[in-house]
Write a protein that holds these residues in place. Sequence first.
Motif, PDB file in Angstrom:
ATOM      1  N   MET A   1       0.821  -1.136  -0.019  1.00  0.00           N
ATOM      2  CA  MET A   1       0.081   0.015  -0.111  1.00  0.00           C
ATOM      3  C   MET A   1       0.663   1.263   0.026  1.00  0.00           C
ATOM      4  SD  MET A   1      -3.104   1.489   0.042  1.00  0.00           S
ATOM      5  CE  MET A   1      -3.988  -0.057   0.210  1.00  0.00           C
ATOM      6  N   GLY A   2       2.031   1.103   1.001  1.00  0.00           N
ATOM      7  CA  GLY A   2       2.833   2.387   0.999  1.00  0.00           C
ATOM      8  C   GLY A   2       3.346   2.719  -0.446  1.00  0.00           C
ATOM      9  N   THR A   3       3.875   1.780  -1.334  1.00  0.00           N
ATOM     10  CA  THR A   3       4.587   1.865  -2.603  1.00  0.00           C
ATOM     11  C   THR A   3       3.476   2.563  -3.812  1.00  0.00           C
ATOM     12  OG1 THR A   3       5.838  -0.330  -2.389  1.00  0.00           O
ATOM     13  CG2 THR A   3       5.557   0.578  -4.429  1.00  0.00           C
ATOM     14  N   ALA A   4       2.360   1.899  -3.590  1.00  0.00           N
ATOM     15  CA  ALA A   4       1.141   2.478  -4.133  1.00  0.00           C
ATOM     16  C   ALA A   4       0.869   3.940  -3.911  1.00  0.00           C
ATOM     17  CB  ALA A   4      -0.069   1.796  -4.162  1.00  0.00           C
ATOM     18  N   LEU A   5       0.894   4.397  -2.880  1.00  0.00           N
ATOM     19  CA  LEU A   5       0.652   5.816  -2.500  1.00  0.00           C
ATOM     20  C   LEU A   5       1.717   6.623  -2.920  1.00  0.00           C
ATOM     21  CD1 LEU A   5      -0.636   5.321   1.453  1.00  0.00           C
ATOM     22  CD2 LEU A   5      -2.010   6.052  -1.022  1.00  0.00           C
ATOM     23  N   LEU A   6       3.057   6.074  -2.671  1.00  0.00           N
ATOM     24  CA  LEU A   6       4.090   7.038  -3.042  1.00  0.00           C
ATOM     25  C   LEU A   6       4.263   7.098  -4.745  1.00  0.00           C
ATOM     26  CD1 LEU A   6       7.073   8.174  -2.446  1.00  0.00           C
ATOM     27  CD2 LEU A   6       8.114   5.675  -2.526  1.00  0.00           C
ATOM     28  N   LEU A   7       4.011   6.033  -5.432  1.00  0.00           N
ATOM     29  CA  LEU A   7       3.841   6.161  -7.021  1.00  0.00           C
ATOM     30  C   LEU A   7       2.879   7.023  -7.451  1.00  0.00           C
ATOM     31  CD1 LEU A   7       4.906   4.845  -9.433  1.00  0.00           C
ATOM     32  CD2 LEU A   7       3.282   3.168  -9.313  1.00  0.00           C
ATOM     33  N   PHE A   8       1.598   7.079  -6.932  1.00  0.00           N
ATOM     34  CA  PHE A   8       0.310   7.729  -7.578  1.00  0.00           C
ATOM     35  C   PHE A   8       0.584   9.366  -6.679  1.00  0.00           C
ATOM     36  CE2 PHE A   8      -1.088   3.346  -8.634  1.00  0.00           C
ATOM     37  CZ  PHE A   8      -1.360   3.628  -9.855  1.00  0.00           C
ATOM     38  N   GLY A   9       1.128   9.260  -5.521  1.00  0.00           N
ATOM     39  CA  GLY A   9       0.930  10.551  -4.881  1.00  0.00           C
ATOM     40  C   GLY A   9       2.009  11.465  -5.390  1.00  0.00           C
ATOM     41  N   PHE A  14       3.180  16.185  -9.025  1.00  0.00           N
ATOM     42  CA  PHE A  14       3.774  16.691 -10.057  1.00  0.00           C
ATOM     43  C   PHE A  14       2.851  17.373 -11.204  1.00  0.00           C
ATOM     44  CE2 PHE A  14       7.315  13.745  -8.931  1.00  0.00           C
ATOM     45  CZ  PHE A  14       8.268  14.733  -8.689  1.00  0.00           C
ATOM     46  N   LEU A  15       1.487  16.612 -11.293  1.00  0.00           N
ATOM     47  CA  LEU A  15       0.530  16.953 -12.639  1.00  0.00           C
ATOM     48  C   LEU A  15       0.101  18.118 -11.783  1.00  0.00           C
ATOM     49  CD1 LEU A  15      -1.153  13.612 -13.439  1.00  0.00           C
ATOM     50  CD2 LEU A  15       0.329  15.004 -14.491  1.00  0.00           C
ATOM     51  N   ALA A  27       9.345  10.893 -13.315  1.00  0.00           N
ATOM     52  CA  ALA A  27       9.759  11.280 -11.950  1.00  0.00           C
ATOM     53  C   ALA A  27       9.199  10.548 -10.795  1.00  0.00           C
ATOM     54  CB  ALA A  27       9.378  12.929 -11.881  1.00  0.00           C
ATOM     55  N   SER A  28       7.679  10.100 -11.154  1.00  0.00           N
ATOM     56  CA  SER A  28       7.339   9.311 -10.032  1.00  0.00           C
ATOM     57  C   SER A  28       7.701   8.114  -9.661  1.00  0.00           C
ATOM     58  CB  SER A  28       5.803   9.369 -10.223  1.00  0.00           C
ATOM     59  OG  SER A  28       5.442   8.505 -11.679  1.00  0.00           O
ATOM     60  N   VAL A  29       8.204   7.471 -10.936  1.00  0.00           N
ATOM     61  CA  VAL A  29       8.842   6.287 -11.035  1.00  0.00           C
ATOM     62  C   VAL A  29      10.224   6.141 -10.211  1.00  0.00           C
ATOM     63  CG1 VAL A  29      10.005   4.471 -12.657  1.00  0.00           C
ATOM     64  CG2 VAL A  29       7.710   5.200 -13.308  1.00  0.00           C
ATOM     65  N   TRP A  30      11.094   7.429 -10.665  1.00  0.00           N
ATOM     66  CA  TRP A  30      12.270   7.559  -9.890  1.00  0.00           C
ATOM     67  C   TRP A  30      12.150   7.783  -8.476  1.00  0.00           C
ATOM     68  CZ3 TRP A  30      14.013  11.536  -6.938  1.00  0.00           C
ATOM     69  CH2 TRP A  30      15.495  11.610  -6.546  1.00  0.00           C
ATOM     70  N   ALA A  31      11.058   8.407  -7.991  1.00  0.00           N
ATOM     71  CA  ALA A  31      10.731   8.534  -6.338  1.00  0.00           C
ATOM     72  C   ALA A  31      10.393   7.502  -5.970  1.00  0.00           C
ATOM     73  CB  ALA A  31       9.791   9.879  -6.200  1.00  0.00           C
ATOM     74  N   THR A  32       9.680   6.600  -6.584  1.00  0.00           N
ATOM     75  CA  THR A  32       9.290   5.304  -5.992  1.00  0.00           C
ATOM     76  C   THR A  32      10.371   4.277  -5.605  1.00  0.00           C
ATOM     77  OG1 THR A  32       7.124   5.660  -6.963  1.00  0.00           O
ATOM     78  CG2 THR A  32       7.918   3.300  -6.347  1.00  0.00           C
ATOM     79  N   ILE A  33      11.398   4.113  -6.605  1.00  0.00           N
ATOM     80  CA  ILE A  33      12.579   3.197  -6.553  1.00  0.00           C
ATOM     81  C   ILE A  33      13.277   3.813  -5.702  1.00  0.00           C
ATOM     82  CG2 ILE A  33      14.579   2.534  -7.831  1.00  0.00           C
ATOM     83  CD1 ILE A  33      13.007   2.590 -10.418  1.00  0.00           C
ATOM     84  N   VAL A  34      13.560   5.231  -5.451  1.00  0.00           N
ATOM     85  CA  VAL A  34      14.735   5.753  -4.647  1.00  0.00           C
ATOM     86  C   VAL A  34      14.207   5.589  -3.050  1.00  0.00           C
ATOM     87  CG1 VAL A  34      15.787   7.876  -3.815  1.00  0.00           C
ATOM     88  CG2 VAL A  34      15.660   7.371  -6.119  1.00  0.00           C
ATOM     89  N   GLY A 300       3.667  -5.508  -7.546  1.00  0.00           N
ATOM     90  CA  GLY A 300       2.726  -6.005  -7.152  1.00  0.00           C
ATOM     91  C   GLY A 300       1.304  -5.503  -7.036  1.00  0.00           C
ATOM     92  N   ILE A 301       1.279  -3.990  -7.287  1.00  0.00           N
ATOM     93  CA  ILE A 301       0.315  -3.133  -7.097  1.00  0.00           C
ATOM     94  C   ILE A 301      -0.935  -3.648  -8.092  1.00  0.00           C
ATOM     95  CG2 ILE A 301      -0.723  -1.032  -7.265  1.00  0.00           C
ATOM     96  CD1 ILE A 301       1.968   0.068  -6.527  1.00  0.00           C
ATOM     97  N   SER A 302      -0.502  -3.952  -9.390  1.00  0.00           N
ATOM     98  CA  SER A 302      -1.437  -4.527 -10.243  1.00  0.00           C
ATOM     99  C   SER A 302      -2.116  -5.798 -10.020  1.00  0.00           C
ATOM    100  CB  SER A 302      -1.053  -4.497 -11.581  1.00  0.00           C
ATOM    101  OG  SER A 302       0.334  -5.601 -11.665  1.00  0.00           O
ATOM    102  N   GLY A 303      -1.410  -6.740  -9.587  1.00  0.00           N
ATOM    103  CA  GLY A 303      -1.909  -8.019  -9.016  1.00  0.00           C
ATOM    104  C   GLY A 303      -2.783  -7.815  -8.033  1.00  0.00           C
ATOM    105  N   GLU A 304      -2.688  -7.096  -6.928  1.00  0.00           N
ATOM    106  CA  GLU A 304      -3.393  -6.724  -5.784  1.00  0.00           C
ATOM    107  C   GLU A 304      -5.023  -6.178  -6.363  1.00  0.00           C
ATOM    108  OE1 GLU A 304      -1.434  -4.199  -2.945  1.00  0.00           O
ATOM    109  OE2 GLU A 304       0.218  -5.940  -2.569  1.00  0.00           O
ATOM    110  N   LEU A 305      -4.565  -5.258  -7.310  1.00  0.00           N
ATOM    111  CA  LEU A 305      -5.939  -4.496  -7.850  1.00  0.00           C
ATOM    112  C   LEU A 305      -6.780  -5.290  -8.694  1.00  0.00           C
ATOM    113  CD1 LEU A 305      -7.017  -1.662  -8.004  1.00  0.00           C
ATOM    114  CD2 LEU A 305      -5.845  -1.354  -9.786  1.00  0.00           C
ATOM    115  N   VAL A 306      -6.193  -6.373  -9.383  1.00  0.00           N
ATOM    116  CA  VAL A 306      -6.942  -7.299 -10.345  1.00  0.00           C
ATOM    117  C   VAL A 306      -7.641  -8.203  -9.203  1.00  0.00           C
ATOM    118  CG1 VAL A 306      -6.881  -9.415 -11.721  1.00  0.00           C
ATOM    119  CG2 VAL A 306      -5.463  -7.237 -12.327  1.00  0.00           C
TER     120      VAL A 306
END
Length: 426
Positions: A1-9, A14-15, A27-34, A300-306
């Motif tokens: 859940m934390g990764t999803a919030l970081l990615l979409f947040g 930025f938008l 940039a959101s991908v970079w921030a999530t990895i870092v 694993g966000i997509s799998g959980e969502l599915v």
Amino acid sequence: MGTALLLFGTMAVFLIIGVPIAFALGASVWATIVFSPDFTVTTGIIAQRIFGGLESTSIMAIPFFILAGNLMTKGGISRRLVNFANSIVGGVRGGMALALVLACAFFAALSGSAPATVIAIGSMLYPEMVKMGYPKDRTAGLLVVSGGLGPIIPPSIIMVVYGTITGASISDMFTSGMFIGVIIMLVLMIVVLVLAHKEQWPKAEKRPTLKEFGDTFLRAIPAILLPVIILGGIYSGLLTPTESAAVAVVWALIAGMFIYREITVKDLVPIFIDSAKGAAMILFIIATSTAFSWIFAYSGISGELVHAIVGMHLSKTVFCIVVAIILLIFGTFLEGIATCVLMVPILWPIASSLGIDAIHFGMIVAISNVIGTMTPPVAVNIFSAASVTKLKMGQIAKGQIPFFIGYVLVFFAVVLIPAISTLFLG
């Protein structure tokens, strides 16, 4: 859940502050990895995924179709199509409005772009229609909605992007788009005829003669041959969509330089530059969205969502309605290609798990994105019409309401009746 919030947040932030969609995705991908503790990969994976996202022959069709559209606009092809359309339907009350719809349909079969259709046809027909006494707001509104035929009647850039992401047959998407595009065109024409009689729109003093029809048809033959070459090559199996796009460029160049003689060698440089800019914008969005989609799946966000949505036991119809509403909302503030590359990788695995046909889902995506081009605040079609007509956005939005309703009714018919999208598929 934390990764999803970081990615979409981070992407949402930025938008909101106005960062272009391509940079916001990257940039959101970079921030999530870092910053996410769940990842052990390095940020170098971003570059790999960005370049990997463009390693597709189908994507090459996009710059070719954009270049072909610009060559056709500058080469006098669109003007011949307008004259031909007017010779077909110009003799009845509201005939010029019918000609506008028909001309947009013709041009849609060449460009694949809604804003390009609005500008090309509007710049030629709008001034003349206003002189004849057509209401300014209604004419501009009709132009906005008719321009929405651009991404539906093939060739269509949004369908190429969708097919690239999902692996769906681009040829089948084009077949479905042709049928649905004709339905939309007929619905818009019916609305025009009703309003023309209700509001007493102008009527041409005389019907075009058979000779005039023949003359405009002969002059339009090189223009009409272009969609025949594109679609004929694809449906016959002789050409892939990418190859047909390249052939379209060659034919548009021949028609503009040697048949109509409205393009010179000097004109080619600005045409190539404009086309390169337009293609680069779309391809950059696709490239960064590929990295975004990868991290979405890898985490694993997509799998959980599915699993979560499948566990809700939604029917296909209910899910399609929910997706339609989501896409319509996103379309009000995101450009169509951006919405497609952002949402399809998230939604398509769920749709596939529910057994929804790829072409039916693709048409929901394509049409909803087009509706977004007519809906403020982004509304690129309205902005394009405003640049041609010099009217305020509010006037245009009000004038388009009857035509917009007709377009939306066709859209929900497509959502609720899958057979409309798959009727002519083998």
